[in-house]
Design an enzyme around this catalytic site. Sequence first.
Site, PDB file in Angstrom:
ATOM      1  N   ILE A 126      29.632   3.363  -7.973  1.00 16.84           N
ATOM      2  CA  ILE A 126      28.537   4.342  -7.889  1.00 16.84           C
ATOM      3  C   ILE A 126      27.312   3.857  -8.654  1.00 16.84           C
ATOM      4  CG2 ILE A 126      30.076   6.297  -7.550  1.00 16.84           C
ATOM      5  CD1 ILE A 126      29.768   6.962 -10.511  1.00 16.84           C
ATOM      6  N   ALA A 129      25.299  -2.421 -13.288  1.00  9.68           N
ATOM      7  CA  ALA A 129      24.389  -2.884 -14.332  1.00  9.68           C
ATOM      8  C   ALA A 129      24.696  -4.338 -14.637  1.00  9.68           C
ATOM      9  CB  ALA A 129      24.528  -2.017 -15.579  1.00  9.68           C
ATOM     10  N   LEU A 131      25.910  -5.762 -17.318  1.00 14.95           N
ATOM     11  CA  LEU A 131      27.143  -6.039 -18.069  1.00 14.95           C
ATOM     12  C   LEU A 131      28.362  -5.339 -17.499  1.00 14.95           C
ATOM     13  CD1 LEU A 131      25.796  -5.832 -21.751  1.00 14.95           C
ATOM     14  CD2 LEU A 131      26.011  -7.836 -20.274  1.00 14.95           C
ATOM     15  N   GLY A 132      28.180  -4.300 -16.714  1.00 15.64           N
ATOM     16  CA  GLY A 132      29.311  -3.559 -16.191  1.00 15.64           C
ATOM     17  C   GLY A 132      28.924  -2.734 -14.977  1.00 15.64           C
ATOM     18  N   VAL A 134      30.334   0.981 -12.560  1.00 20.16           N
ATOM     19  CA  VAL A 134      31.113   2.219 -12.657  1.00 20.16           C
ATOM     20  C   VAL A 134      31.672   2.593 -11.288  1.00 20.16           C
ATOM     21  CG1 VAL A 134      31.076   4.650 -13.320  1.00 20.16           C
ATOM     22  CG2 VAL A 134      29.667   2.992 -14.569  1.00 20.16           C
ATOM     23  N   LYS A 147      34.473   2.663 -15.984  1.00 20.20           N
ATOM     24  CA  LYS A 147      33.460   1.660 -16.270  1.00 20.20           C
ATOM     25  C   LYS A 147      34.156   0.330 -16.546  1.00 20.20           C
ATOM     26  CE  LYS A 147      29.475   0.864 -19.310  1.00 20.20           C
ATOM     27  NZ  LYS A 147      28.676   1.416 -20.453  1.00 20.20           N
ATOM     28  N   ASP A 282      19.817   5.008 -25.138  1.00 19.15           N
ATOM     29  CA  ASP A 282      19.301   4.610 -23.822  1.00 19.15           C
ATOM     30  C   ASP A 282      19.069   5.846 -22.958  1.00 19.15           C
ATOM     31  OD1 ASP A 282      18.444   2.872 -21.896  1.00 19.15           O
ATOM     32  OD2 ASP A 282      20.443   2.290 -21.214  1.00 19.15           O
TER      33      ASP A 282
END
Length: 558
Positions: A126, A129, A131-132, A134, A147, A282
């Site tokens: 969904i 990013a 680094l990861g 979800v 995540k 963030d």
Amino acid sequence: MVTLVNLRAYWRFLVVVRQFFPLIVAYTRDRRKYVLFGGRRSVDAKTRVERAEILLDSLLTLGPTFIKLGQLLSTRPDILPAEYIDVLSSLQDDVPPAPWEESRKVIEAELGPVDDVFEDFDRDPISGASLGQVYTATYQGEPVAVKIRRPGIEELVEADLRVIRWSLPLIRRFIGQGRAFSLENLSDEFAKTIRQEMDYSREKRILEEIRGNFADSPDIRIPRPIAARSGPRVLTMEYLPGTKINDIETLDEKGIDRTELATTLQRVYLQMIVADGVFHADPHPGNLAVTDEGKIIFYDFGMSGTVDSFIQNKIVDFYVAVANQDIDAILDTLIEMGTLSPDANRQVMGDVMELAIADARGEDIEQYRVQQIIEQVESTIYEFPLRLPRDLALILRVATVVEGVCVTLDPDFDFISVATDYLEDEGYYEETARQLIEQGGQQVQQTTRALFEVPPKMNRTLDRIDNDNLTVNVRLEDENDVLDRLARRIVYGLFVAVGALSTAILYTFDATSVVPAAVAAVLTLPPLFALYRSFRSKRGIRAKPQFTRQSMRERRED
């Protein structure tokens, strides 16, 4: 493994140098117009914006680590000019997701076979990013968000961190001494930050701590982590869907009070920073959503910050001083926090703060925006050789982004009014007043003690003067080597004078042979040239920038 990382780092270093080569050439020509000779080039605001856009494209091309580096640099006005900060602030951590098969290997290495540990698992992420990414799944009959750290990201990040560490000595050659000081620990700071963000066990702890701090709050929702399905590379948490906080039309359709929403968001962040000492760092709209009941949902706690009690107290002092328009108190607070150099020109800085408050003030004394004040302070920070602590930089960044979200929700939102009400409700004003009274009492005690201690000391000093027995030690500060240059000029001048005199004498007494006089004249040329260079050198005492209403207005117009 180490050898592989080293080889990858060497290759990445070449890739990075190639990517940044146009900027390296440009900055080199700024120092020497024709690279090897010539004076410095002046760079205007338009050129800085163009270079910042080139830097942005380069960071995006280089991938996840450099995207994160750009986000960190966008919070550091003590390192980059305001134009770079503005451009890099738009840097979005949004990249295409990794293939499912690669993500599946990460899940199974951490938790076991996907179909065994989850009842259902949607293979399409969904969100993605650097680094990861979800995914959504079902665990014990409840929807959850999973995540997952991006596959293979650890090796890439470690190689890039070495490249950044190797590059810093080169970068320091193109910037001033003040910003070079701020860059000294940037590599270690960034390495710590990005490793923390990749550690989902740490994110889980931060998530639990902040969730506990707001356990009694009816106005916000923070996902509950699921420990049985989490690890260093996988974080499973309660799935809380909602409307993006900047989707104004949908919020209005649902009848949600946007002013109340903005007020809640602001008060939540004030509690995190001022009271709790740990905060979600963030707060862009992608990480904030709203339930149908008007509660704010917080996502992604990978980027977080902590604040020690000293900085918390100083932040309160800063808010109180801004609300009271007490310029001296504002400057004192900035100095105590380590943001402003004690050697800075207080008159100049006072003028800057007065202009910032005057420019940001509306019809009423409370109707000015913190973001405008921060922008003025950030531009001042860039001009002066200052160091901005990481967490304080994060707080400045958070304050700016949060107020942007609040103004999107309510164009007339008054940050200072909400902050003042919060400080009053929580008793911070009374605490500040109590501290001032205590400090006043201590000053009275010190003054009283001085009334008894100073006269005897003065009497002893006068006796020494009367007996011609007073010695005064003087220490002369010469950080800019003024005396050293003056001494060299005197020596060069003496050599030139002796050489000129010798040439004149030799020529006068032996006009038939000009060779001795010519030799004396030639020997005089080097000290003459050195004397000339010492007066032409630009390495004199640098004047501090003077801020005027006209220059501030021109900067805003640019």
